[in-house]
Design an enzyme around this catalytic site. Structure first.
Site, PDB file in Angstrom:
ATOM      1  N   GLU A 214       0.810  -1.228   0.000  1.00 22.98           N
ATOM      2  CA  GLU A 214       0.000   0.000   0.000  1.00 22.98           C
ATOM      3  C   GLU A 214       0.843   1.277   0.000  1.00 22.98           C
ATOM      4  OE1 GLU A 214      -4.026   0.394   1.647  1.00 22.98           O
ATOM      5  OE2 GLU A 214      -3.429  -1.247   2.983  1.00 22.98           O
ATOM      6  N   HIS A 230       8.289 -27.249   3.806  1.00 21.97           N
ATOM      7  CA  HIS A 230       7.612 -28.421   3.253  1.00 21.97           C
ATOM      8  C   HIS A 230       7.084 -28.176   1.843  1.00 21.97           C
ATOM      9  CE1 HIS A 230       7.562 -30.733   7.071  1.00 21.97           C
ATOM     10  NE2 HIS A 230       7.662 -29.504   7.578  1.00 21.97           N
ATOM     11  N   LYS A 321     -13.779   0.032  -5.385  1.00 17.25           N
ATOM     12  CA  LYS A 321     -14.996   0.288  -4.588  1.00 17.25           C
ATOM     13  C   LYS A 321     -16.061   0.993  -5.427  1.00 17.25           C
ATOM     14  CE  LYS A 321     -12.624   0.542  -0.114  1.00 17.25           C
ATOM     15  NZ  LYS A 321     -12.254   1.412   1.033  1.00 17.25           N
TER      16      LYS A 321
END
Length: 327
Positions: A214, A230, A321
């Site tokens: 950001e 792993h 948005k």
């Protein structure tokens, strides 16, 4: 953003005052589980708290970052709703579901629709100072989560001592933090940062990644040890000096985890010469957390300067948005 980052110790002081002065109306009860729902800068405090309470709470604590809540949420669930703006659509949707499922809901916000809902439904709502980017308010929101958990008997109030010690540490180390963060930003600019932490420090690693995203307007990724041993460790096969690995480390990390980190370093160094170890300072969990958070927050704004971008700019999120609002 620099002013907001610099004011972080002061924010922690104010956060303690807010938490200590708030008077809960919600009756205490024996909850079977706790869910914190919140995203981005509003939710990251929950992730860090989740690491903190893992060996303290006797019931599950889950951080939810979606529109919907897990199916187990019911009248025996405490739901902590964290939305700094009070208008986060995913969090508002999850709040509606929590109320529908008759969960006990406590809100943390600076206003917006969430504040209106809390008044209408007579919910406990801890109000934060308004007018700042959510990512700059971690100290405010995270501290209130701790006070909520303490109020309902899930944790002791010894976190207050840890936060007070953190404030003192940050004020003492301010010049060193600024110097160290500038040096680290210069090593990260123009590269892809890869952040590795112990599992119980993942929230801090996520915070660093989010701030690079950001504020610095850069891509990066993170993973935890031992899990990455792993899978991701096998992915280190191609030499690429554009990658830089940052190990976030604590002197009290689990011994076997520290051993794994030491083994990992020479393996990774075959493929990139850029490996950095960032060690925390302090004795308490919160001193370690807030030292690294404050330092890496500074790194992110220095990256914005080096990148030639405005750390405050989030136009692409605003665009998202706006587009969603049309639907």
């Amino acid at each position: 953003m620099k002013q907001l980052v610099q004011a972080f110790p002061t924010q922690l002081k104010e956060a303690l005052i807010i938490g200590q002065s708030y008077r809960f109306r919600t009756p205490k009860k024996d909850f079977k589980n706790v869910v914190l729902t919140g995203l981005g800068g509003s939710g990251i405090g929950g992730s860090i708290v989740q690491n903190y309470v893992a060996d303290k709470m006797k019931v599950p604590f889950l951080v939810n970052k979606d529109y919907t809540l897990p199916a187990f949420v019911n009248e025996d669930t405490l739901v902590i709703v964290s939305s700094y703006s009070g208008n986060t659509e995913e969090t508002l949707a999850a709040t509606s579901q929590a109320l529908k499922n008759k969960a006990t809901v406590i809100c943390i916000t600076s206003g917006g629709k969430l504040s209106e809902i809390s008044k209408k439904k007579n919910l406990d709502c801890i109000l934060l100072p308004a007018g700042m980017p959510p990512r700059s308010c971690l100290g405010y929101s995270m501290t209130q989560v701790l006070y909520i958990l303490n109020h309902f008997g899930f944790i002791k109030n010894d976190f207050e001592k840890g936060i007070k010690a953190s404030i003192k540490l940050l004020e003492t180390e301010q010049k060193n933090i600024l110097k160290q963060s500038k040096a680290l930003a210069k090593k990260l600019i123009g590269k892809t940062p890869i952040i590795y932490t112990a599992t119980n420090f993942e929230g801090v690693g996520v915070r660093f990644r989010q701030q690079i995203n950001e504020n610095g307007k850069m891509l990066c990724w993170h993973h935890v040890i031992p899990e990455m041993n792993h899978n991701e460790l096998v992915g280190w096969r191609d030499k690429d000096s554009s990658r830089v690995v940052v190990f976030l480390r604590n002197e009290d990390d689990y011994a076997r985890t520290q051993m794994r980190m030491e083994i990992n370093k020479p393996v990774i160094k075959k493929y990139t010469p850029n490996i950095i170890e960032l060690w925390s300072k302090g004795k308490t969990y919160f001193e370690k957390v807030f030292y690294i958070v404050h330092l890496t927050d500074w790194v992110s704004v220095h990256l914005a300067d080096l990148h030639g971008v405005d750390a405050m700019d989030i136009k692409v999120i605003d665009h998202l948005k706006d587009e969603l609002a049309k639907a």
